[in-house]
Scaffold this motif. Structure first.
Motif, PDB file in Angstrom:
ATOM      1  N   ARG A 284       0.835  -1.205   0.000  1.00  0.00           N
ATOM      2  CA  ARG A 284       0.000   0.000   0.000  1.00  0.00           C
ATOM      3  C   ARG A 284       0.873   1.260   0.000  1.00  0.00           C
ATOM      4  NH1 ARG A 284      -5.265  -1.426   2.031  1.00  0.00           N
ATOM      5  NH2 ARG A 284      -5.254  -3.423   3.162  1.00  0.00           N
ATOM      6  N   TYR A 285       0.761   2.087  -1.031  1.00  0.00           N
ATOM      7  CA  TYR A 285       1.161   3.480  -0.872  1.00  0.00           C
ATOM      8  C   TYR A 285      -0.039   4.345  -1.235  1.00  0.00           C
ATOM      9  CZ  TYR A 285       2.601   3.778  -5.935  1.00  0.00           C
ATOM     10  OH  TYR A 285       2.684   3.768  -7.305  1.00  0.00           O
ATOM     11  N   TYR A 286       0.041   5.640  -0.970  1.00  0.00           N
ATOM     12  CA  TYR A 286      -1.164   6.483  -0.889  1.00  0.00           C
ATOM     13  C   TYR A 286      -2.120   5.894   0.157  1.00  0.00           C
ATOM     14  CZ  TYR A 286       0.215   8.504  -5.439  1.00  0.00           C
ATOM     15  OH  TYR A 286       0.888   9.117  -6.470  1.00  0.00           O
ATOM     16  N   VAL A 287      -1.548   5.349   1.247  1.00  0.00           N
ATOM     17  CA  VAL A 287      -2.324   4.630   2.248  1.00  0.00           C
ATOM     18  C   VAL A 287      -2.835   5.592   3.322  1.00  0.00           C
ATOM     19  CG1 VAL A 287      -0.260   4.096   3.616  1.00  0.00           C
ATOM     20  CG2 VAL A 287      -2.276   2.620   3.814  1.00  0.00           C
ATOM     21  N   SER A 288      -3.926   5.240   3.991  1.00  0.00           N
ATOM     22  CA  SER A 288      -4.474   6.021   5.113  1.00  0.00           C
ATOM     23  C   SER A 288      -4.256   5.230   6.402  1.00  0.00           C
ATOM     24  CB  SER A 288      -5.960   6.288   4.907  1.00  0.00           C
ATOM     25  OG  SER A 288      -6.181   7.015   3.708  1.00  0.00           O
ATOM     26  N   ILE A 289      -3.675   5.884   7.417  1.00  0.00           N
ATOM     27  CA  ILE A 289      -3.286   5.225   8.666  1.00  0.00           C
ATOM     28  C   ILE A 289      -3.847   5.994   9.855  1.00  0.00           C
ATOM     29  CG2 ILE A 289      -1.332   4.604  10.156  1.00  0.00           C
ATOM     30  CD1 ILE A 289      -1.447   2.926   7.663  1.00  0.00           C
ATOM     31  N   THR A 290      -4.350   5.268  10.867  1.00  0.00           N
ATOM     32  CA  THR A 290      -4.743   5.895  12.126  1.00  0.00           C
ATOM     33  C   THR A 290      -4.655   4.866  13.245  1.00  0.00           C
ATOM     34  OG1 THR A 290      -6.400   7.340  13.163  1.00  0.00           O
ATOM     35  CG2 THR A 290      -7.228   5.391  11.992  1.00  0.00           C
ATOM     36  N   VAL A 291      -4.825   5.337  14.491  1.00  0.00           N
ATOM     37  CA  VAL A 291      -4.759   4.487  15.681  1.00  0.00           C
ATOM     38  C   VAL A 291      -6.087   4.561  16.426  1.00  0.00           C
ATOM     39  CG1 VAL A 291      -3.664   4.183  17.946  1.00  0.00           C
ATOM     40  CG2 VAL A 291      -2.262   4.726  15.951  1.00  0.00           C
ATOM     41  N   LEU A 292      -6.583   3.393  16.862  1.00  0.00           N
ATOM     42  CA  LEU A 292      -7.796   3.347  17.680  1.00  0.00           C
ATOM     43  C   LEU A 292      -7.686   2.176  18.649  1.00  0.00           C
ATOM     44  CD1 LEU A 292     -10.658   4.276  18.401  1.00  0.00           C
ATOM     45  CD2 LEU A 292     -11.520   2.866  16.529  1.00  0.00           C
ATOM     46  N   ASN A 293      -7.892   2.464  19.928  1.00  0.00           N
ATOM     47  CA  ASN A 293      -7.913   1.432  20.977  1.00  0.00           C
ATOM     48  C   ASN A 293      -6.684   0.530  20.952  1.00  0.00           C
ATOM     49  OD1 ASN A 293     -10.425   2.418  21.756  1.00  0.00           O
ATOM     50  ND2 ASN A 293     -11.540   0.961  20.467  1.00  0.00           N
ATOM     51  N   GLY A 294      -5.510   1.147  20.801  1.00  0.00           N
ATOM     52  CA  GLY A 294      -4.262   0.396  20.872  1.00  0.00           C
ATOM     53  C   GLY A 294      -3.921  -0.394  19.632  1.00  0.00           C
ATOM     54  N   CYS A 295      -4.639  -0.185  18.537  1.00  0.00           N
ATOM     55  CA  CYS A 295      -4.368  -0.872  17.267  1.00  0.00           C
ATOM     56  C   CYS A 295      -4.120   0.155  16.163  1.00  0.00           C
ATOM     57  CB  CYS A 295      -5.540  -1.761  16.863  1.00  0.00           C
ATOM     58  SG  CYS A 295      -5.831  -3.151  17.978  1.00  0.00           S
ATOM     59  N   ILE A 296      -3.359  -0.261  15.151  1.00  0.00           N
ATOM     60  CA  ILE A 296      -3.116   0.569  13.971  1.00  0.00           C
ATOM     61  C   ILE A 296      -3.992   0.052  12.836  1.00  0.00           C
ATOM     62  CG2 ILE A 296      -1.406   1.306  12.270  1.00  0.00           C
ATOM     63  CD1 ILE A 296       0.728   0.924  14.446  1.00  0.00           C
ATOM     64  N   TYR A 297      -4.647   0.974  12.136  1.00  0.00           N
ATOM     65  CA  TYR A 297      -5.503   0.626  11.007  1.00  0.00           C
ATOM     66  C   TYR A 297      -4.886   1.172   9.715  1.00  0.00           C
ATOM     67  CZ  TYR A 297      -9.214  -0.828  14.208  1.00  0.00           C
ATOM     68  OH  TYR A 297      -9.952  -1.482  15.179  1.00  0.00           O
ATOM     69  N   ALA A 298      -4.872   0.341   8.671  1.00  0.00           N
ATOM     70  CA  ALA A 298      -4.385   0.738   7.350  1.00  0.00           C
ATOM     71  C   ALA A 298      -5.497   0.510   6.339  1.00  0.00           C
ATOM     72  CB  ALA A 298      -3.152  -0.078   6.976  1.00  0.00           C
ATOM     73  N   MET A 299      -5.793   1.544   5.544  1.00  0.00           N
ATOM     74  CA  MET A 299      -6.953   1.485   4.649  1.00  0.00           C
ATOM     75  C   MET A 299      -6.596   1.978   3.260  1.00  0.00           C
ATOM     76  SD  MET A 299      -9.307   3.010   7.614  1.00  0.00           S
ATOM     77  CE  MET A 299      -7.768   3.609   8.285  1.00  0.00           C
ATOM     78  N   GLY A 300      -7.121   1.282   2.280  1.00  0.00           N
ATOM     79  CA  GLY A 300      -7.010   1.725   0.901  1.00  0.00           C
ATOM     80  C   GLY A 300      -5.574   1.811   0.417  1.00  0.00           C
ATOM     81  N   GLY A 301      -5.343   2.707  -0.554  1.00  0.00           N
ATOM     82  CA  GLY A 301      -4.023   2.883  -1.127  1.00  0.00           C
ATOM     83  C   GLY A 301      -3.918   2.299  -2.518  1.00  0.00           C
ATOM     84  N   TYR A 302      -2.684   2.134  -2.967  1.00  0.00           N
ATOM     85  CA  TYR A 302      -2.376   1.657  -4.314  1.00  0.00           C
ATOM     86  C   TYR A 302      -1.257   0.648  -4.179  1.00  0.00           C
ATOM     87  CZ  TYR A 302      -1.127   2.063  -9.315  1.00  0.00           C
ATOM     88  OH  TYR A 302      -0.866   1.811 -10.640  1.00  0.00           O
ATOM     89  N   ASP A 303      -1.389  -0.512  -4.812  1.00  0.00           N
ATOM     90  CA  ASP A 303      -0.367  -1.551  -4.656  1.00  0.00           C
ATOM     91  C   ASP A 303       0.641  -1.574  -5.798  1.00  0.00           C
ATOM     92  OD1 ASP A 303      -1.688  -2.707  -6.778  1.00  0.00           O
ATOM     93  OD2 ASP A 303      -2.350  -4.499  -5.677  1.00  0.00           O
ATOM     94  N   GLY A 304       0.564  -0.592  -6.677  1.00  0.00           N
ATOM     95  CA  GLY A 304       1.426  -0.551  -7.850  1.00  0.00           C
ATOM     96  C   GLY A 304       0.715  -1.005  -9.107  1.00  0.00           C
ATOM     97  N   HIS A 305      -0.448  -1.645  -8.943  1.00  0.00           N
ATOM     98  CA  HIS A 305      -1.224  -2.139 -10.079  1.00  0.00           C
ATOM     99  C   HIS A 305      -2.685  -1.683 -10.003  1.00  0.00           C
ATOM    100  CE1 HIS A 305       2.148  -4.719 -11.196  1.00  0.00           C
ATOM    101  NE2 HIS A 305       2.202  -5.110  -9.930  1.00  0.00           N
ATOM    102  N   VAL A 306      -3.289  -1.847  -8.835  1.00  0.00           N
ATOM    103  CA  VAL A 306      -4.691  -1.461  -8.661  1.00  0.00           C
ATOM    104  C   VAL A 306      -4.866  -0.658  -7.376  1.00  0.00           C
ATOM    105  CG1 VAL A 306      -5.601  -3.443  -9.915  1.00  0.00           C
ATOM    106  CG2 VAL A 306      -5.243  -3.611  -7.450  1.00  0.00           C
TER     107      VAL A 306
END
Length: 509
Positions: A284-306
């Motif tokens: 994932r690049y162009y990824v969205s990252i945040t923290v909630l309740n002691g965990c890290i969340y990674a959402m969306g982005g681009y894998d180089g192809h899709v």
């Protein structure tokens, strides 16, 4: 108390309450029963608040509670703005008050707070305390106050006007304020030296000119300066996300021109060393990252192809990523934040168009819910929780970089326009520190930028802050706090070479 102690000796169980904690600690300390002393100290530490921290600090001075004493002392420093309005504040001796306000670690947004605290303490018992005015006022960093504050908060007070030495000291500082606060002198004179922040903002990585960078800078908000912390051994990355959790900074995903990453690197802020942790399931690049309740969340982005709609969650205690339900929309180059135990993600690019759509994820229901769209399409947007709202700042609408800003109120499911930034930008860092919303660097439509500005919700105004040293976009920012070695990430208050500061002064003139 003796009955409680004897029952503890036989059963190993103990009930510490607000009603018995002080007497129990005294008794246990007298008989050197350190397990009970520690249990009482742990209980008092959990109860620390602005209303009782001075009382607890005083209490611990007489018993074997050095660790609690230190924590109570630091609590006073960290929450000074709230402590000054409590009854216990008036219980401080002049020596204790002097010690607190002299400390570089005193956490105040405005130095006028310290001055008002001194005057408040004296006027509470003027006959006994007026003689301490000069001593205490000399510990206030008066040169950090505005000319208006010096006039209205200090010189207008009868207490100061009637004291010739005090009024002369304040007048001298007012007359020489510009000279005292110049870079060449700001660390030399105690009246002008900035206090240490209790949190700092890191700007990590990004795209600088034609290449990715591994640059790390720390923003010292009290000094309004950036400190370069770059580790040349670390690999450059851009379009990544960062998160601060349990004393570590995590760098998640990203791109280095050749490869899109699923790797996650972790910076130990106590040792300044990096290590690899478990990789994500997706690159994932162009990824969205945040923290909630002691965990890290990674959402969306681009894998180089899709471009992706998938999302995943990282638990540091198990060092594992787990797939969570996918978002409603494909989103790369979006931005996200946490508010009221929900993760909000806004805007982005789906491969065809820039998005105005938004949604939130609730860990409680394990579901994504669509909310009202933004007023503008925004890719490369900055999203952050601030003033009980979700702010969406800047970005690219498909034709131009934006400086407009809007705020989402979850109570009404509506967006409203607020003041626009001073400059257009997309793909910038965004964070809240000291109750201001900061935007850092980015792309202005022509070039990558080192420009920094901040928004104050109380005045609905944007103001300029100190520029970074590195011009860059596609960077990520995070705020770190609670570090025992915080001074290592700030401008040195005492030992910084005066020559360096004098050179800065010459360059600015």
């Amino acid at each position: 108390m003796m009955q409680i102690i004897i029952e503890f000796a036989y059963t190993g169980s103990l009930s510490v309450t607000e009603d018995n904690v002080q007497e129990l600690l005294v008794a246990a300390n007298q008989f050197n029963i350190m397990n009970i002393v520690q249990a009482c100290c742990d209980f008092l530490e959990e109860q620390l608040s602005p209303k009782n921290c001075i009382g607890i600090w005083h209490f611990t001075k007489f018993y074997s509670c050095s660790e609690l004493q230190e924590k109570a002392y630091k609590f006073v420093l960290d929450h000074f703005e709230e402590v000054v309005s409590t009854e216990e504040f008036q219980d401080l001796t002049v020596e204790e008050l002097s010690d607190f306000i002299e400390s570089d670690d005193l956490n105040v947004r405005k130095e006028s707070t310290v001055c008002e605290a001194v005057l408040h303490w004296i006027t509470n018992s003027p006959q006994e305390r007026e003689g301490h005015l000069l001593l205490l006022l000399s510990k206030v960093r008066l040169a950090l106050m505005s000319q208006d504050d010096l006039g209205t908060t200090v010189m207008s007070r009868e207490l100061v006007k009637s004291n010739a030495e005090c009024s002369q000291m304040v007048m001298d500082i007012m007359d020489n304020k510009d000279h005292l606060t110049s870079p060449a002198l700001v660390m030399r004179d105690s009246a002008a030296r900035p206090r240490l922040p209790n949190a700092i903002m890191l700007a990590i990585g990004g795209w600088s000119g034609a290449d990715p960078t591994n640059g790390i800078e720390a923003y010292d908000i009290r000094a309004d300066l950036w400190v370069n912390l770059t580790n040349d051994e670390e690999r450059p990355r851009a379009y990544h996300g960062t998160a601060f959790l349990d004393g570590y900074v995590y760098c998640v995903g990203g791109f280095d021109r050749q490869e899109s990453f699923n790797s996650v690197r972790r910076l130990d802020l106590s040792t300044h060393t990096w290590q690899e942790v478990a990789p994500m399931h997706f690159r994932r690049y162009y990824v969205s990252i945040t923290v909630l309740n002691g965990c890290i969340y990674a959402m969306g982005g681009y894998d180089g192809h899709v471009r992706l709609r998938t999302a995943e969650r990282y638990r540091p205690d198990t060092n594992q990523w787990t797939i969570i339900p996918s978002m409603h929309d494909i989103r790369s180059d979006a931005s996200c934040t946490t508010l009221n135990d929900k993760i909000y993600i806004c805007g982005g690019f789906n491969g065809n168009e820039c998005l105005e759509t938004c949604e939130y994820y609730s860990p409680e229901t394990d579901q994504w819910t669509v909310i009202a769209p933004m007023n503008s399409q925004r890719s490369g947007v900055g999203v952050v929780a601030y003033a009980d709202c979700v702010f969406a700042v800047g970005g690219f609408d498909g034709s131009a970089r934006l400086r407009s800003t809007e705020a989402y109120d979850p109570r009404t499911n509506t967006w409203r326009e607020v003041s626009s930034m001073l400059t257009t930008r997309s793909n910038f860092g965004i964070e809240v520190i000291d109750n201001y919303l900061f935007v850092v660097g980015g792309f202005n439509g022509y070039t990558t930028s080192y420009n920094v500005e901040y928004y104050d919700a109380a005045t609905d105004e944007w103001c300029e802050a100190c520029d970074m040293e590195i011009f860059r976009s596609a960077l990520s920012c995070c705020v770190v706090h609670g570090l025992p070695n915080m001074a290592e990430f700030t401008l040195c208050r005492d030992a910084r070479p005066f020559l360096e500061l004098e050179l800065m002064a010459e360059e600015s003139t």
